[in-house]
Structures are given as structure tokens and as C-alpha cells.
Scaffold this active site. Structure first.
Site, PDB file in Angstrom:
ATOM      1  CG  HIS A 279      57.724  94.432  47.709  1.00 39.51           C
ATOM      2  ND1 HIS A 279      58.022  95.619  47.087  1.00 39.51           N
ATOM      3  CD2 HIS A 279      58.067  93.456  46.827  1.00 39.51           C
ATOM      4  CE1 HIS A 279      58.500  95.373  45.876  1.00 39.51           C
ATOM      5  NE2 HIS A 279      58.550  94.084  45.699  1.00 39.51           N
ATOM      6  CB  CYS A 280      62.245  94.304  48.268  1.00 39.96           C
ATOM      7  SG  CYS A 280      61.337  93.219  47.140  1.00 39.96           S
ATOM      8  CB  ILE A 281      64.828  97.914  50.487  1.00 39.37           C
ATOM      9  CG1 ILE A 281      64.979  97.856  48.957  1.00 39.37           C
ATOM     10  CG2 ILE A 281      66.122  98.440  51.089  1.00 39.37           C
ATOM     11  CD1 ILE A 281      65.162  99.198  48.311  1.00 39.37           C
ATOM     12  CG  ASP A 284      63.817  91.140  50.200  1.00 39.96           C
ATOM     13  OD1 ASP A 284      62.823  90.777  50.856  1.00 39.96           O
ATOM     14  OD2 ASP A 284      63.776  91.432  49.004  1.00 39.96           O
TER      15      ASP A 284
END
Length: 431
Positions: A279-281, A284
């Protein structure tokens, strides 16, 4: 003593007495663990989610997140410390609210903060004096001050930030499946719109989280989160390119990486893989890149790393094709088994999993694709509707080629390697 000081002191005293009710908007991988640690600290917590299934399960004391076992959740629900609802009107009764909603990318690569905006609009309807609002969802620098604050102020004319209500940004730092670093003991960065906002945010989160790290502003906290994940994205991109370079040079990339990791200073080990997931790398850093494009600046490291990382599924599909050619088979018409499709080992999280791209590419080239994953019994995502094969050993024996994408700890790797006719290993499961 000013009215502002009186309001802040009253909030701090209620936090000290644990006489505070907290709402969590979004009960996923971030929101549910946060709700649990607040409830375990003695606060009264209500989770708000649009998904009635999640609400029903939580109110029954049943967890749907691996990081929160039912044995931990159920006592909090039974004690009345934690409940869930789809009704945002409960915000009128809450002293604080944390926003933990998704922040995906649009197909154009632009940030989609519609979930944040929707949550803010709902909060604004019930904003009242003394309320603390904390955004946890990852976003670009400036979102808290430029998007959330105006909406809260416009809806409640006369309520001033830092004087009548408090506003902070505190980025989530969740790594699904980890047991050593959890919501409770992972340091929490906190940036307040004003000094009073920061003091309120620190006090509330300090009740449930061991270390709160203050920064000068919400934008500094927003940038901190993006730096953390950009660091990982760029280094993963670098080591993936090292894999490509070592192949050209006739070297073993993993041997080189292991040797470099023996240096006790100045080097941090990253390993190649099938691409980025979670969900991030994968997402973001692109928020930061987009923001900088609006300022006429190109984030070259971010965009190059993204280019390399998003190209890894295609690289590994080519490896499958090459391996089948060596076995005198064509990829078209071959049976290919994907071993593991979660984005990382020992979780069921499918968000941005590179396995999905690998499956699409294999199917586009005419392969017949199946998968096995003990954590993901079925998948219906992005045009892929499949069910995990029931017998891994039989599937390996039947497949013309197996490609290892997710290195779950439950897998017997020597047996998998011994059983598969042809194998492509994106994770170097046998050292």
C-alpha cells in the site's frame, strides 16, 4: 489564562484521565490496529467504515486483519471499549478523530485524495470546539494545510484551528505481518498545524504509542513519510538494476549483494524481486513526484526507480519464456504455475502485488496460468478471477514451469524445487 489555553488544558486533562472518545475513519490495515491500541490504552473507540461486513465482524469481536488476532480484539469489544458503525453522526460525540483511508493513484498517475476529502467533509459537519483531527493517510506535502484545514474552517465558520479545534498529520507506519515492530512500539511522527495542535496530538497518541516524534508542521510530517518510502523504492530500484547489470556481466547478483552486506558500515542490504507491491512503496514516492511536477521540478531518482521496478514483472516473464525455450517448449500453450501471489510473504495483502502483472503478461503471451497461495484462497482483482490450486505438489508436477513470486515461510522450498519441471525463482528461495 486565555480561552485557547483553557480548551487545550481541558483536552489534555481528559486524555490523562482516559476520558476521551476517539473515532477512527477507515478500518483496514492501518485503522484497525490503531483502534485496538487506543482501546487497550483505556480510551473509548468507535470505528467508522463504509463496509458493513467489516463493521459486523468487528462488533462480533472477529478480526479480518492478520496483525490483529481475534483473541486480542474480542475482549475490547466485549468490554465496550471498541465498536464499529457505518454512521458518521457518531463524530458529534467524539473528542478526536483519526483519518485512515486509502490514498491510491489514478490511472493517470495523479494522486487520488478523494477518500481524504470525503472523510474531511463528513468530519466538518460534526466538528466542534475542543475536537482533535488527525490525518494518517499518506499524501503529498501540503494536504493537511491546503486541503483539510480550509474545508474544516469553511464548514464551521468561526472555529479557529489551534484555538477552537486541533489539526495534525501523523503518518501511518504499518508493515503488515511484522511482529517485532507494531503500531504500539513503532515511533510515531506528529506534525501540528499550531503548537497547541501538536501538544494535543502528542498527548493523545502518547497514551497508546511508546514514542511520539514531533516535527515543526504537518507538511514536514507528510514529507517524512514520503522520504521513508522513497528511500526504499529507490534502493529497491537500484538493487533490481544491479540484478540486470550482473546478468549482462555474467555475475550472480545475490552473491554480490551478500558480499557487500558483510560491510558493517555504509551499506544497507536490499534484494531483487518481482517488482514492488503493497500500500505504500509503489505509490507514495509518486505522490511526491507529482507534487514536485506542479512546482516545475522533476524528481529524477523517483521516476527512474519507478521505471525499473515496474519493469521487473516483464523481466521475469521473459525469464519464464527463456526457461521454457531451454526445455524445448513454447510459452504459448504452456501451463505456468505462480507460487505465491500476495505482495509479500506471510500476509494475504494483494494490494499492488507484482504477481498480478506477471499473471496478466503470461496470459497475454498465451500461457495457461494457475496459482497457489496459502494466504490467498481466491482472487478477483484487476480482471483476474482465479482460485488457488488445492494441491501444490500435484500442480507443480503438472506445470510446464513454476515461477516463485512470493516466498511464504510455510513453503517447503527444497521440495518445490525438486518437484517442479522448470522453475524461475524471483526470490532466490534456495541460497
Amino acid at each position: 489564562m486565555t480561552s485557547q489555553t483553557i480548551l487545550l488544558q481541558a483536552f489534555l486533562e481528559r486524555v490523562h484521565r482516559r476520558d476521551v472518545s476517539v473515532a477512527i475513519i477507515g478500518l483496514g490495515y492501518v485503522g484497525l490496529p490503531l483502534a485496538v491500541v487506543f482501546a487497550e490504552a483505556g480510551l473509548t473507540v468507535v470505528g467508522i467504515d463504509l463496509d458493513p461486513r467489516k463493521v459486523e465482524l468487528l462488533n462480533a469481536g472477529e478480526s479480518y486483519i492478520e496483525d490483529v488476532p481475534t483473541s486480542r480484539l474480542a475482549p475490547l469489544v466485549q468490554a465496550g471499549r471498541l465498536r464499529a458503525t457505518t454512521d458518521v453522526a457518531v463524530l458529534a460525540e467524539c473528542d478526536a478523530v483519526s483519518i485512515c483511508v486509502p490514498t491510491p493513484l489514478r490511472k493517470t498517475g495523479d494522486p487520488d485524495i478523494s477518500y481524504i476529502v470525503d472523510a474531511t467533509e463528513q468530519i466538518a459537519r460534526y466538528l466542534h470546539r475542543g475536537m482533535l483531527v488527525v490525518l494518517e493517510s499518506t499524501t503529498y506535502p501540503g494536504t493537511t494545510s491546503e486541503v483539510i484545514l480550509p474545508r474544516l474552517s469553511d464548514h464551521q465558520d468561526g472555529l479557529r484551528v489551534g484555538e477552537d479545534f486541533f489539526l495534525c498529520f501523523s503518518p501511518e507506519r504499518v508493515d503488515p505481518g511484522r511482529t517485532d515492530w507494531t503500531t504500539r512500539n513503532t515511533p510515531k511522527v506528529m506534525g501540528g498545524q499550531t503548537p497547541a495542535c501538536l501538544e494535543a496530538g502528542q498527548a493523545l497518541y502518547g497514551v497508546a504509542i511508546e514514542t511520539v516524534v514531533p516535527v515543526s508542521s504537518p507538511a514536514a510530517a507528510e514529507m517524512t513519510k514520503l522520504l521513508e518510502n522513497t528511500f526504499r523504492s529507490v534502493n529497491i530500484g537500484l538493487v533490481n538494476e544491479v540484478l540486470l547489470m550482473c546478468e549482462k556481466l555474467g555475475l550472480d547478483a545475490w552473491e554480490v549483494i551478500e558480499a557487500a552486506a558483510s560491510k558493517p558500515f555504509g551499506f544497507m542490504k536490499f534484494t531483487p524481486g518481482p517488482g514492488l507491491g503493497g500500500h505504500c512503496i509503489p505509490i507514495d514516492p509518486l505522490y511526491l513526484s507529482w507534487k514536485l511536477r506542479t512546482l516545475d521540478y522533476t524528481a529524477r531518482f523517483i521516476e527512474l526507480a519507478s521505471e525499473i521496478n515496474t519493469g521487473m514483472p516483464r523481466y521475469w516473464v521473459q525469464k519464464v519464456q527463456d526457461a521454457l525455450n531451454e526445455a524445448s517448449k513454447s510459452l504459448k500453450g504452456s501451463n505456468v504455475l505462480v507460487v505465491g501471489i500476495a505482495y509479500k510473504k506471510d500476509v494475504s495483502d494483494m494490494r499492488e502485488s507484482p504477481a498480478l502483472d506477471i499473471i496478466h503478461l503470461l496470459q497475454d503471451k498465451g500461457a495457461s496460468v494457475t496459482y497457489h497461495d496459502p494466504y490467498v484462497p481466491d482472487v478477483d482483482h484487476d480482471g483476474i478471477t482465479m482460485t488457488s490450486v488445492p494441491n501444490l505438489h500435484a500442480a507443480l508436477a503438472d506445470a510446464d514451469c513454476a515461477i516463485i513470486v512470493t516466498d511464504h515461510s510455510t513453503y517447503d522450498w527444497p521440495t518445490i524445487h525438486a518437484t517442479a519441471r522448470v522453475i524461475v525463482d524471483t526470490r532466490r528461495t534456495l541460497r
